[in-house]
Scaffold this motif. Structure first.
Motif, PDB file in Angstrom:
ATOM      1  N   SER A 109      45.963  41.455  29.903  1.00 13.42           N
ATOM      2  CA  SER A 109      45.325  41.896  31.140  1.00 13.42           C
ATOM      3  C   SER A 109      46.175  41.377  32.282  1.00 13.42           C
ATOM      4  N   TYR A 111      46.573  41.020  36.436  1.00 15.95           N
ATOM      5  CA  TYR A 111      45.780  41.006  37.670  1.00 15.95           C
ATOM      6  C   TYR A 111      46.674  40.696  38.863  1.00 15.95           C
ATOM      7  N   VAL A 121      42.209  44.095  38.586  1.00 16.52           N
ATOM      8  CA  VAL A 121      42.997  44.394  37.395  1.00 16.52           C
ATOM      9  C   VAL A 121      44.055  45.433  37.745  1.00 16.52           C
ATOM     10  N   TYR A 124      45.594  46.971  31.564  1.00 16.89           N
ATOM     11  CA  TYR A 124      45.160  46.444  30.270  1.00 16.89           C
ATOM     12  C   TYR A 124      46.050  47.066  29.202  1.00 16.89           C
ATOM     13  N   VAL A 144      44.467  51.341  33.474  1.00 15.30           N
ATOM     14  CA  VAL A 144      43.366  50.781  34.251  1.00 15.30           C
ATOM     15  C   VAL A 144      42.169  51.718  34.152  1.00 15.30           C
ATOM     16  N   GLU A 164      36.514  47.322  36.062  1.00 15.74           N
ATOM     17  CA  GLU A 164      37.223  46.513  35.082  1.00 15.74           C
ATOM     18  C   GLU A 164      36.267  46.168  33.944  1.00 15.74           C
ATOM     19  N   PRO A 168      37.792  41.870  28.194  1.00 18.75           N
ATOM     20  CA  PRO A 168      39.007  42.637  27.936  1.00 18.75           C
ATOM     21  C   PRO A 168      39.262  42.919  26.458  1.00 18.75           C
TER      22      PRO A 168
END
Length: 187
Positions: A109, A111, A121, A124, A144, A164, A168
């Protein structure tokens, strides 16, 4: 008479999240975690971590370099289904069906700050940990989650809360993602 204990095998992961290319973003950090099936257990190392914030390099590539170390060992008693593609072919009445392997996957992930300074975010991604010995280099496509309507997009932008995942790890699992809208990042 001694009872035979079940034999196990170990999968050692030793490497790094080297870098990323997010041309439109700067000052990003990375988190990782592992997702694995019930036949697997971590025996050493860290299952999750967070990197430092990095800025784009000044060269032509403009890479975000983390060199973020990863060192973890898993054990399992069931090697069945271990393959590099992350899929297991199972014979069914209708023919061969590809199903996900429950071996370890690494979930990344990424950020970074938005225009208001909130951490949001930026991507991913997940990839299966290779089971064959040696050096392996993996490029992980990132995505995303997207809002489903223009009103939700505007509201999330205005409030500074983009969509988000609360966990995750859902990125590495097939179940529960059917209703997720994603924008694939060109990396």
């Amino acid at each position: 008479m001694a009872t035979a204990s079940p034999s196990v095998f170990l999968l050692m992961v030793n490497g790094q999240v080297e870098s990323a290319q997010f041309p439109e973003y700067d000052d990003l950090y990375c988190k990782y975690c592992f997702v694995y099936g019930q036949d697997w257990a971590p025996t050493a190392g860290l299952e999750e971590g967070i990197s430092q914030i990095t800025s784009k390099s000044q060269d032509v590539r403009q890479a975000l370099v983390w060199n973020f170390p990863i060192d973890v060992t898993f054990k399992s008693t069931n090697p069945y289904g271990c393959c590099a593609a992350g899929l297991l072919e199972v014979q069914s009445a209708s023919g061969l069906v590809a199903t996900p392997v429950k071996g370890p996957q690494i979930v990344l992930s990424v950020y970074g700050p938005d225009v208001f300074g909130n951490d949001v975010v930026r991507g991913y991604g997940a990839v299966h940990v290779p089971f064959s010995p040696g050096r392996h280099k993996r490029t992980i496509p990132m995505f995303v989650p997207e809002s489903t309507s223009k009103l939700q997009k505007f509201t999330s932008w205005f409030m500074g809360r983009r969509p988000e995942y609360t966990d995750p790890k859902v990125v590495a699992q097939g179940e529960g993602r059917e209703a997720t809208f994603r924008a694939v990042c060109q990396r």
